[in-house]
Enzyme design. Structure first.
Site, PDB file in Angstrom:
ATOM      1  N   PRO A 135     -48.344  65.412  17.002  1.00  0.00           N
ATOM      2  CA  PRO A 135     -46.742  65.076  16.843  1.00  0.00           C
ATOM      3  C   PRO A 135     -46.381  64.618  15.627  1.00  0.00           C
ATOM      4  CG  PRO A 135     -48.292  63.085  17.740  1.00  0.00           C
ATOM      5  CD  PRO A 135     -49.056  64.622  17.204  1.00  0.00           C
ATOM      6  N   TYR A 137     -57.564  66.142  24.600  1.00  0.00           N
ATOM      7  CA  TYR A 137     -57.623  66.977  23.185  1.00  0.00           C
ATOM      8  C   TYR A 137     -58.814  67.640  22.640  1.00  0.00           C
ATOM      9  CZ  TYR A 137     -53.955  63.338  22.739  1.00  0.00           C
ATOM     10  OH  TYR A 137     -52.574  63.005  22.899  1.00  0.00           O
ATOM     11  N   HIS A 196     -53.291  63.867  17.217  1.00  0.00           N
ATOM     12  CA  HIS A 196     -53.246  63.014  17.945  1.00  0.00           C
ATOM     13  C   HIS A 196     -54.388  62.228  18.660  1.00  0.00           C
ATOM     14  CE1 HIS A 196     -50.737  60.878  20.727  1.00  0.00           C
ATOM     15  NE2 HIS A 196     -49.698  61.766  21.250  1.00  0.00           N
ATOM     16  N   SER A 201     -48.667  53.434  28.027  1.00  0.00           N
ATOM     17  CA  SER A 201     -49.949  52.776  27.234  1.00  0.00           C
ATOM     18  C   SER A 201     -50.960  51.798  28.116  1.00  0.00           C
ATOM     19  CB  SER A 201     -49.205  51.979  26.068  1.00  0.00           C
ATOM     20  OG  SER A 201     -50.401  51.287  25.613  1.00  0.00           O
ATOM     21  N   SER A 236     -42.171  61.467  26.429  1.00  0.00           N
ATOM     22  CA  SER A 236     -42.688  60.352  25.906  1.00  0.00           C
ATOM     23  C   SER A 236     -41.515  59.457  25.240  1.00  0.00           C
ATOM     24  CB  SER A 236     -43.932  60.237  25.270  1.00  0.00           C
ATOM     25  OG  SER A 236     -43.768  60.776  24.056  1.00  0.00           O
ATOM     26  N   GLN A 237     -41.509  58.104  25.510  1.00  0.00           N
ATOM     27  CA  GLN A 237     -40.627  57.335  24.435  1.00  0.00           C
ATOM     28  C   GLN A 237     -41.158  56.888  23.409  1.00  0.00           C
ATOM     29  OE1 GLN A 237     -37.735  53.645  25.506  1.00  0.00           O
ATOM     30  NE2 GLN A 237     -39.565  53.169  25.948  1.00  0.00           N
TER      31      GLN A 237
END
Length: 633
Positions: free
Chosen positions: A102, A89, A328, A444, A544-545
């Protein structure tokens, strides 16, 4: 989604989670070669293999760096945290909207009138205050892992950054500042954006929090003040939508004036931003609402009614287009989901807590933030507006609700829903472009202290074997061969997922080795200059979920100009996909991707159904052979 147990974060502070491990060097190098071999040309791979073997040789550079990395692990809470945060980032110079931030898109709200919308905003603010109170009291239930290796407690640190962090733009790298719990510095004001003007809303007056009625009355005053055209100031918020270096330069120009310094200090110390948006005039389909959340529709609509550096921006559109935009860098999507769901349940669940008129206090009016502009800063504003408009015109988004089946069907096949969807995304990409590419799926690592994420590289050799069998024109593969390849692909995906969530993936480890070499002022090791490594970090498919239990969905833009962003939300009987790409790249098309994704999901379902029908038939035959069927009479 985490199961919420009754144990709270306060109880858990005593149980210390393990530190993120440093994987064995050989294991990472072997996995790296396996991840890239089928994605690059044979000649290229030979070269890479030789470079990797040299790097990992006994007494080689790799061993030196690995030893230093292990020392760093001993000395720090989380050896990868700072490296990862900067690489992912803070060092990134692209604008935050679309490229990084996001968004959560709420169901379209139906407001009867302006006051109804403000009522919704007031309730939302009360919900945020209640959620923040839970965080401040460390009374949030601990998240426990679901899915693979369920039941492990997860690190809760990210929640404590929801309302206390701010991302300052820098010329070369940004700075993420988190206010630490000195009671005096705890933010007690919210910034409200309305008609591109910014207002300070104190949520505590005379050491008592405002109730819903009081907040509503303050919001009404704010909209009144924003109406006043004489006092209207240029849309300074648009500067935060610019490239990070450009915004840092504009901010340096702004802070030469005390008025601007004071206004910035108030924004930089606020709890969150609430954006009261003007109606967009667009038909509020899912895709349109997603676009409006991601970039506000540019400067002509609500693109300047934002302050992108702040971690949480709650958007309430007068036309019912509502959601959340987040920076994010302080936290992952799951934290955004938990907060959004709490707030939505608060808004829809509890009866309105509007106080009687008599009990309303006389409150000091909200304050408009003032700005001083010179022609130089005006130039920055115009340029930022132009760049945002280009981003708006470039984003190609398609929100697709796949209604034929969801998690239930996939679980019946005894497959992991996440792995199944990842394999389907690989099939879609292959149908679009005839090849597989470096793919990112966030995993994660919150099982560890201060854990954030590592990468699941979903473009596995097994996925390639499967998608080739499904797209073979010559029909050379039998159903049972395809089925075997599907299971192999799903197993490979599941195994990589387990490796990643247990701290055994390769991306963080390779980044760590690279950063150690830099810290030691060594010449950049050849492995990191190799075109295979460079290509392996261009994530043309970024996925991503982000599952939710309340009706809403998450989306984001692609991370490279020629790529796709694919966020998905699997429910029991449907799956929401948000596919994004850029119009400027002629090789990508979100609509085409969605079309082939739909086809692929149906083809995989048919394959599974034929497979289970064949299995049932086999079982019937073998039973039937042993004993005659009794008649039904």
């Amino acid at each position: 989604m985490p199961i919420l147990e009754k144990e709270t974060a306060r109880d858990r502070d005593s149980q210390v989670l393990p530190k993120v491990p440093v994987p064995p060097l050989k294991q990472t190098l072997d996995t790296y070669l396996k991840c890239v071999q089928h994605l690059v040309k044979e000649e290229q791979f030979k070269k890479t293999k030789a470079i990797v073997e040299k790097f990992g040789a006994p007494g080689g550079v790799g061993e030196v760096l690995q030893k230093k990395l292990l020392e760093r692990r001993d000395k720090t809470t989380n050896w990868v945290y700072d490296y990862w945060l900067e690489d992912m980032y803070l060092n990134n110079r692209l604008a935050l909207p679309v490229n990084s931030s996001p968004v959560m898109v709420f169901p379209k709200q139906t407001f009867r009138d302006h006051k109804d919308a403000l009522r919704f905003a007031a309730r939302l603010i009360r919900g945020v205050l209640e959620y923040k109170a839970l965080i401040d009291a460390r009374a949030l239930p601990v998240d426990f892992a679901r899915g693979q290796l369920a039941g492990t407690p997860l690190c809760m640190e990210q929640y404590y950054r929801l309302f206390t962090s701010y991302r300052y733009p820098g010329l070369k790298t940004d700075v993420l500042k988190v206010q630490m719990n000195a009671a005096s510095s705890v933010p007690e004001h919210i910034i409200v954006a309305c008609k591109n003007q910014f207002f300070v809303l104190d949520v505590v007056v005379n050491s008592k929090q405002l109730n819903e009625t009081e907040i509503l009355s303050q919001l009404e005053k704010i909209t009144k003040m924003a109406e006043n055209a004489e006092e209207r100031l240029p849309p300074v918020g648009i500067l935060t939508s610019d490239g990070r270096t450009e915004w840092a330069q504009a901010r340096d120009a702004l802070i030469k004036d005390q008025t601007n310094r004071d206004s910035l200090a108030l924004i930089e110390s606020c709890m969150c931003v609430v954006c009261l948006d003007e109606p967009s005039g667009l038909e509020p389909r899912d895709t349109t609402r997603a676009l409006l959340m991601l970039h506000g529709g540019g400067r002509e609509k609500n693109g300047a009614n934002r302050w992108y550096d702040k971690s949480m921006q709650f958007v309430v559109g007068m036309d019912g287009v509502c959601g959340v935009v987040c920076d994010h860098s302080p936290f992952e999507g799951i934290v955004l989901v938990q907060c959004s769901e709490y707030v939505m349940k608060y808004i829809t669940g509890s009866p309105s807590k509007m106080a009687r008129a008599s009990s309303i206090r006389e409150l000091p009016p909200p304050r408009r933030l003032l700005w001083k502009f010179n022609p130089h800063i005006q130039g920055h504003l115009a340029a930022a507006g132009d760049r945002l408009q280009r981003l708006v015109n470039n984003l190609d988004m398609d929100v697709f609700k796949f209604k034929v089946y969801g998690k239930e069907f996939i679980k019946k096949q005894k497959m992991s829903p996440d792995a199944f969807i990842q394999v389907a995304l690989q099939l879609a990409f292959f149908k679009c472009s005839g090849r597989l590419v470096s793919t990112y799926e966030s995993a994660s690592i919150r099982r560890f202290q201060e854990g954030r994420v590592d990468n699941i590289r979903s473009a596995t050799p097994e996925a390639l074997a499967f998608v080739k069998s499904m797209t073979d024109e010559r029909a050379t593969f039998t159903d049972s061969e395809k089925m075997k390849r599907l299971r192999d692909a799903i197993n490979a995906q599941t195994n990589y997922t387990i490796a990643a969530i247990t701290g055994m993936a390769i991306d963080n480890h390779l980044l760590g080795l690279l950063r150690i070499a830099k810290e030691l002022n060594m010449e950049k090791p050849e492995i990191f200059c190799d075109e295979t490594y460079l290509a392996s970090n261009q994530f043309i498919l970024s996925t991503s979920q982000v599952p939710t239990t309340v009706e809403m969905f998450c989306c984001y833009g692609p991370v490279v100009p020629n790529g796709y962003g694919a966020c998905y939300n699997p429910q029991s009987d449907h799956i929401i996909f948000c596919v994004s790409s850029f119009w400027e790249n002629t090789g990508t098309s979100s609509a085409v991707f969605v079309k082939v994704l739909n086809e692929g999901l149906l083809e995989i379902r048919d394959l599974c159904n034929r497979g289970s029908a064949a299995a049932t038939k086999l079982a019937d035959c073998s039973q039937g052979a042993g004993q005659p069927h009794k008649s039904g009479k």
